[in-house]
Write a protein that holds these residues in place. Structure first.
Motif, PDB file in Angstrom:
ATOM      1  N   ALA A   1       5.729  17.046  -4.821  1.00  0.00           N
ATOM      2  CA  ALA A   1       5.373  18.106  -3.872  1.00  0.00           C
ATOM      3  C   ALA A   1       6.202  18.029  -2.594  1.00  0.00           C
ATOM      4  CB  ALA A   1       3.887  18.014  -3.525  1.00  0.00           C
ATOM      5  N   GLY A   2       7.085  17.031  -2.507  1.00  0.00           N
ATOM      6  CA  GLY A   2       7.828  16.815  -1.273  1.00  0.00           C
ATOM      7  C   GLY A   2       9.318  17.066  -1.405  1.00  0.00           C
ATOM      8  N   VAL A   3      10.061  16.618  -0.399  1.00  0.00           N
ATOM      9  CA  VAL A   3      11.493  16.917  -0.307  1.00  0.00           C
ATOM     10  C   VAL A   3      12.327  16.155  -1.329  1.00  0.00           C
ATOM     11  CG1 VAL A   3      11.373  17.528   2.131  1.00  0.00           C
ATOM     12  CG2 VAL A   3      11.779  15.138   1.478  1.00  0.00           C
ATOM     13  N   LEU A   4      11.763  15.110  -1.941  1.00  0.00           N
ATOM     14  CA  LEU A   4      12.528  14.313  -2.900  1.00  0.00           C
ATOM     15  C   LEU A   4      12.366  14.794  -4.335  1.00  0.00           C
ATOM     16  CD1 LEU A   4      12.034  10.660  -1.566  1.00  0.00           C
ATOM     17  CD2 LEU A   4      13.745  12.370  -0.932  1.00  0.00           C
ATOM     18  N   ARG A   5      11.737  15.935  -4.520  1.00  0.00           N
ATOM     19  CA  ARG A   5      11.506  16.422  -5.883  1.00  0.00           C
ATOM     20  C   ARG A   5      12.774  16.476  -6.731  1.00  0.00           C
ATOM     21  NH1 ARG A   5       8.131  21.721  -8.039  1.00  0.00           N
ATOM     22  NH2 ARG A   5       8.760  21.484 -10.216  1.00  0.00           N
ATOM     23  N   PRO A   6      13.925  16.930  -6.201  1.00  0.00           N
ATOM     24  CA  PRO A   6      15.132  16.961  -7.048  1.00  0.00           C
ATOM     25  C   PRO A   6      15.514  15.599  -7.617  1.00  0.00           C
ATOM     26  CG  PRO A   6      15.466  18.303  -5.094  1.00  0.00           C
ATOM     27  CD  PRO A   6      14.171  17.565  -4.887  1.00  0.00           C
ATOM     28  N   LEU A   7      15.149  14.512  -6.923  1.00  0.00           N
ATOM     29  CA  LEU A   7      15.453  13.181  -7.441  1.00  0.00           C
ATOM     30  C   LEU A   7      14.545  12.809  -8.604  1.00  0.00           C
ATOM     31  CD1 LEU A   7      15.968  11.129  -4.140  1.00  0.00           C
ATOM     32  CD2 LEU A   7      17.619  12.515  -5.415  1.00  0.00           C
TER      33      LEU A   7
ATOM     34  N   THR B   1       0.848  -1.190   0.000  1.00  0.00           N
ATOM     35  CA  THR B   1       0.000   0.000   0.000  1.00  0.00           C
ATOM     36  C   THR B   1       0.883   1.239   0.000  1.00  0.00           C
ATOM     37  OG1 THR B   1      -1.652  -1.186   1.322  1.00  0.00           O
ATOM     38  CG2 THR B   1      -1.891   1.205   1.133  1.00  0.00           C
ATOM     39  N   ILE B   2       0.932   1.936  -1.134  1.00  0.00           N
ATOM     40  CA  ILE B   2       1.730   3.155  -1.252  1.00  0.00           C
ATOM     41  C   ILE B   2       0.848   4.345  -0.904  1.00  0.00           C
ATOM     42  CG2 ILE B   2       3.086   4.600  -2.814  1.00  0.00           C
ATOM     43  CD1 ILE B   2       3.759   2.073  -4.384  1.00  0.00           C
ATOM     44  N   THR B   3       1.257   5.095   0.108  1.00  0.00           N
ATOM     45  CA  THR B   3       0.457   6.196   0.634  1.00  0.00           C
ATOM     46  C   THR B   3       1.301   7.470   0.693  1.00  0.00           C
ATOM     47  OG1 THR B   3       1.101   5.837   2.946  1.00  0.00           O
ATOM     48  CG2 THR B   3      -0.739   4.508   2.089  1.00  0.00           C
TER      49      THR B   3
ATOM     50  N   HIS C   1       7.610   8.524   0.082  1.00  0.00           N
ATOM     51  CA  HIS C   1       8.928   9.152   0.017  1.00  0.00           C
ATOM     52  C   HIS C   1      10.020   8.189   0.490  1.00  0.00           C
ATOM     53  CE1 HIS C   1       6.126  12.564   0.088  1.00  0.00           C
ATOM     54  NE2 HIS C   1       7.037  13.201  -0.616  1.00  0.00           N
ATOM     55  N   ALA C   2       9.762   7.501   1.597  1.00  0.00           N
ATOM     56  CA  ALA C   2      10.746   6.545   2.104  1.00  0.00           C
ATOM     57  C   ALA C   2      10.897   5.364   1.153  1.00  0.00           C
ATOM     58  CB  ALA C   2      10.339   6.058   3.493  1.00  0.00           C
ATOM     59  N   LEU C   3       9.785   4.903   0.570  1.00  0.00           N
ATOM     60  CA  LEU C   3       9.852   3.792  -0.380  1.00  0.00           C
ATOM     61  C   LEU C   3      10.671   4.173  -1.610  1.00  0.00           C
ATOM     62  CD1 LEU C   3       6.176   2.447  -0.263  1.00  0.00           C
ATOM     63  CD2 LEU C   3       8.226   1.285   0.581  1.00  0.00           C
TER      64      LEU C   3
END
Length: 398
Positions: free
Chosen positions: A233-239, A170-172, A177-179
């Motif tokens: 929309a989160g902190v991993l956007r640059p990736l 279940t991706i939520t 982000h951690a996944l």
């Protein structure tokens, strides 16, 4: 005691920094430059006061186990070792390992700050960071200590996967982000295990590791597609950001890879004509997979456009070719292996990343041992390109 005077040039720098003619920070047990560049710092050999995380004992082994053995430990084995060295490994991650995840400076802070922050709430991601940091320490450690770091990394990886796999159901917004971060970590972790292979290396082990890496890349794509809105929309956007769109760049490549891939494509066209003449539906069904794989592979080589980035395209090639090529590789399809050998040249071009050290060369030589005689001529360019004879002086394949 008087304070130490500042010097623009290090008087007591490590051997690597002196050879590179750069200022050594003299950090112990391994200087920052060697940590960043993945070199084995001479301080590790000579500094008796600040040794590595582990200390050798009379019974310790100097041999490095096969990377294919990774993951055989129970996730709950040797808990005291895992917890005892966590702080030191997290320090290694934040000071060195995080900067070896990419060649894009805009992602450095993501890996240094944002991902560890996510890991504080997601144990599987924390174990992933510790696994790769362990492999990084192993890479810069004396031979007598390397098997211990590999063992530690194997245990962290087992725990990470034990927590990661159930979360995939279940991706939520809370776990995507951690996944995604962990799926990206799995790539250098698995490549680092290939780099760590020692002794007699079975070609099947190398190919098995590579196909597992491809599975992880494709898995990251699934996570990214399902959680794209949350990730952007989160902190991993640059990736998530790309500087170029993937496409067939054959016409724009520099001459050597252009000639090699054109020759490869010409052979595929020859196979297609033969299959049509013989009404061979099995081969005809594979032709589009070969063509797409070669077309996407052009993104992983230098082109006349000096601004185009190729590291991300090289790493992402398994995603662009999809699961069909992975299926053919598992079937040991000869033409798929030939295409993969050319990908090995792209991997070898980034040999300076410690977790890719020797990976391209080992992949190409393994494939050359698995091909039937009539296909060997098709991998002559990869063999010549990496000077595999010299690269394999310390590697033996069964």
């Amino acid at each position: 005691m008087p304070s130490r005077q500042f010097h623009h040039k290090s008087r007591h720098g490590c051997a690597n920094c002196k050879q590179r003619k750069i200022r050594c920070g003299e950090e112990r047990p391994s200087c920052a430059n060697c940590n960043r560049l993945g070199g084995r710092c001479s301080f590790l050999e000579s500094d008796a006061s600040g040794g590595p995380l582990f200390h050798s004992s009379p019974g310790s082994s100097g041999s490095t186990p096969q990377a294919s053995a990774a993951g055989t430990h129970s996730p709950h084995e040797r808990t005291e070792d895992l917890e005892q060295y966590d702080d030191a490994l997290i320090k290694r991650w934040s000071e060195a390992t995080c900067f070896t995840m990419s060649d894009r400076w805009e992602t450095f802070r993501v890996w240094q700050v944002s991902v560890p922050a996510l890991a504080s709430d997601q144990p599987f991601l924390r174990h992933g960071l510790l696994a790769l940091a362990s492999m990084h320490v192993r890479y810069t450690s004396p031979p007598l200590l390397q098997s211990r770091y590999l063992d530690l990394a194997t245990q962290h990886q087992a725990r990470a996967l034990a927590g990661y796999i159930p979360e995939l159901r279940t991706i939520t917004p809370g776990n995507c982000h951690a996944l995604f971060a962990f799926s990206a970590l799995l790539l250098p972790i698995r490549y680092s295990f290939i780099s760590a292979m020692d002794g007699e290396i079975d070609p099947e082990d190398v190919l098995g590791e590579i196909t597992s890496v491809f599975d992880y890349v494709i898995g990251a794509t699934v996570i990214a597609s399902r959680g794209a809105g949350w990730l952007r929309a989160g902190v991993l956007r640059p990736l998530m950001d790309r500087t170029t769109d993937p496409g067939d760049m054959l016409l724009y490549l520099v001459k050597e890879p252009q000639d090699a891939l054109r020759s490869l494509m010409a052979y595929v066209e020859h196979l297609a004509r033969e299959a049509e003449a013989n009404n061979n539906s099995e081969i005809l069904a594979k032709i589009p997979i070969y063509v797409r794989s070669i077309g996407m592979l052009t993104n992983a080589f230098p082109s006349e456009d000096a601004e185009r980035r190729i590291f991300d395209d090289m790493i992402g090639w398994p995603h662009f070719v999809g699961g069909d090529l992975v299926r053919l590789l598992r079937e040991r399809d000869q033409m798929a292996l030939v295409v993969l050998a050319h990908y090995g040249v792209a991997l070898h071009a980034f040999n300076g990343f410690w977790w890719l050290d020797k990976v391209g060369a080992r992949l190409i030589q393994a494939i050359s041992r698995m091909l039937r005689p009539e296909f060997l001529a098709l991998v002559q360019w990869p063999l010549n390109r990496i000077a595999v004879e010299q690269a394999s002086q310390h590697m033996y394949i069964m």
